[in-house]
Design a protein around this motif. Structure first.
Motif, PDB file in Angstrom:
ATOM      1  N   GLU A  62     -50.518  22.422   8.854  1.00 38.35           N
ATOM      2  CA  GLU A  62     -49.729  21.531   9.721  1.00 38.35           C
ATOM      3  C   GLU A  62     -49.012  20.445   8.918  1.00 38.35           C
ATOM      4  O   GLU A  62     -47.922  20.007   9.279  1.00 38.35           O
ATOM      5  N   THR A  65     -45.878  22.139   7.609  1.00 36.66           N
ATOM      6  CA  THR A  65     -44.928  22.355   8.716  1.00 36.66           C
ATOM      7  C   THR A  65     -44.188  21.063   9.035  1.00 36.66           C
ATOM      8  O   THR A  65     -42.957  21.048   9.196  1.00 36.66           O
ATOM      9  N   GLU A  68     -41.791  19.991   6.166  1.00 36.08           N
ATOM     10  CA  GLU A  68     -40.548  20.794   6.107  1.00 36.08           C
ATOM     11  C   GLU A  68     -39.535  20.355   7.169  1.00 36.08           C
ATOM     12  O   GLU A  68     -38.347  20.660   7.052  1.00 36.08           O
ATOM     13  N   GLN A  69     -39.996  19.644   8.186  1.00 38.68           N
ATOM     14  CA  GLN A  69     -39.070  19.152   9.214  1.00 38.68           C
ATOM     15  C   GLN A  69     -38.224  17.973   8.706  1.00 38.68           C
ATOM     16  O   GLN A  69     -37.197  17.638   9.298  1.00 38.68           O
TER      17      GLN A  69
END
Ligand code: FEO
Length: 424
Positions: A62, A65, A68-69
């Motif tokens: 997480e 994730t 990477e945003q």
């Protein structure tokens, strides 16, 4: 995994950490009824991107994730490690694989731990100290060396332009709520206090040193490594640390007086008589306040507070089944949350057959890094007048040590030779 995305905590600065709501125990010793968070942050400047801390390995997915945003791996120029405990460095090796160009910034004391975590040749890193900084282009990270909060390696990082302190474990707590900010998560005060009491309290002097660095900062937000992000009234948490690090007990005996606490527990009144004799002996020395406590009648918590403020401790226990008795061990095992290193320690006790308790207590006191310079007193069953005299002398010697007036015996060479020939 939570569907929560990366969260902006300031312009170009995001929380990219992980939530662990199901955790109920941390590091075996801490209860975490509300789970915890592993907070990681991403700071973007015009010429670089920094990641402040990572997350526990089990939650790396997480973290990546969310990261990477808000950033590409090839944009990351700096990885700042405020603390290298695995709950903050679990995802580090993978982050280093994905962003091999990023420079690592650690404190001097963190080197050993980093080499243990990332075992490959050619590991490169930059050691930073208070006064050092990294320019990301319009965003400057300043490092504050704040060791022993709660590991030797710990540091804080100050983002100047946005007034954000990335504080590591300091000002953190184990409390998980996806609303993230202190003004939104509900009442987490118990968790903040519990965390301080169990993690930071033994390092009170280092907390005070760190506050000297932190208090002058124009704080707008504190971003700790666990728990809520302190956006509302961040300075109140600094003030609370200042209060928590102050002595708990009002010092009514004056700073020039020393304090000796004599704890005992007694089955037949024998160890109790020895305790009174230790007290009587110590009382003959001016400048020492002597307190006597029966462990059978008290709870550990107030005693722990008293011990934190005391200069010397003496423990009296009978020997039962070859051991000191449980209330003594219970109190001694409660001392991990305070600093007892270098206090003066001693033991005494009555026994029936074998009398191991005194030595066992002395060993434990030495294990806790107390000074135990005077051999304890043991008495078989009812202490004789001579043994009570030894107890009074033990108390007197302890008091003399505390006041710094112990007489160091100077042994002449001729005396040693005489002893040698006597033993030959
Ligand atoms: Fe949150 Fe000391 O690690």
């Amino acid at each position: 995994m939570s569907t929560l995305g990366a969260i902006a905590i300031a312009p170009d600065t995001h929380w990219v950490g992980a939530l662990d709501p199901g955790l109920r125990e941390f590091d075996i010793i801490l209860k975490t009824a509300n789970g915890t968070t592993y907070n990681s942050y991403c700071v973007r400047g015009s010429s670089g991107v920094a990641i402040i801390d990572t997350v526990k390995e089990s939650h790396a997915g997480e973290f990546f994730t969310r990261l990477e945003q808000v950033a590409r791996y090839d944009e990351i120029t700096a990885i700042v490690l405020n603390h290298l405990e695995p709950d903050h460095t679990g995802a580090l090796p993978e982050l280093m694989r994905r962003a091999p160009q990023a420079k690592l910034y650690i404190s001097n004391k963190a080197q050993l731990m980093l080499k243990a975590l990332v075992k490959h040749d050619g590991l490169a890193y930059t050691i930073v100290n208070t006064g050092d900084s990294v320019d990301l282009g319009g965003r400057t990270l300043h490092f504050l060396n704040t060791p022993y909060l709660h590991w030797p390696d710990t540091q804080c990082t100050w983002l100047e332009q946005q007034g954000i302190l990335f504080s590591g474990d300091v000002f953190g707590c184990h409390f998980c709520d996806s609303r993230l900010f202190n003004g939104q998560v509900g009442d987490f005060r118990f968790s903040f206090e519990y965390y301080y009491a169990h993690i930071m309290r033994p390092f009170r002097e280092h907390v005070l040193d760190a506050l000297e660095l932190i208090e002058p900062l124009p704080l707008k937000l504190i971003a700790p490594a666990h728990g809520p992000i302190l956006r509302d009234a961040p300075r109140s948490y600094v003030q609370r640390y200042r209060q928590l690090a102050a002595p708990l007990l009002h010092n009514e005996i004056g700073a020039s007086n020393k304090s000796l606490l004599v704890f005992y527990i007694s089955s037949y009144g024998n160890t109790s008589r020895m305790a009174e004799a230790v007290r009587d002996g110590a009382e003959t020395i001016p400048g020492v306040r002597v307190s006597l406590y029966d462990l059978q009648g008290g709870g550990n918590l107030p005693f722990v507070d008293l011990i934190e403020e005391a200069d010397g401790l003496a423990f009296g226990s009978p020997t039962i089944n070859g051991d000191a008795v449980k209330p003594v061990w219970d109190l001694l095992s409660s001392l991990a949350v305070i600093k007892v290193r270098d206090k003066l320690g001693a033991a005494f006790g009555s026994y029936g057959w074998s009398g191991e308790a005194v030595n066992m207590i002395e060993d434990r006191l030495r294990g806790l890094k107390l000074r135990v310079p005077i051999q304890g007193v043991r008495a078989r069953l009812i202490p004789t007048d001579e043994e009570l005299g030894l107890c009074r002398d033990l108390g007197k010697q302890l008091a003399l040590h505390l006041t710094g007036s112990i007489e160091h015996r100077v042994i002449a060479m001729s005396e040693l030779l005489t002893q040698e020939s006597t033993h030959a």
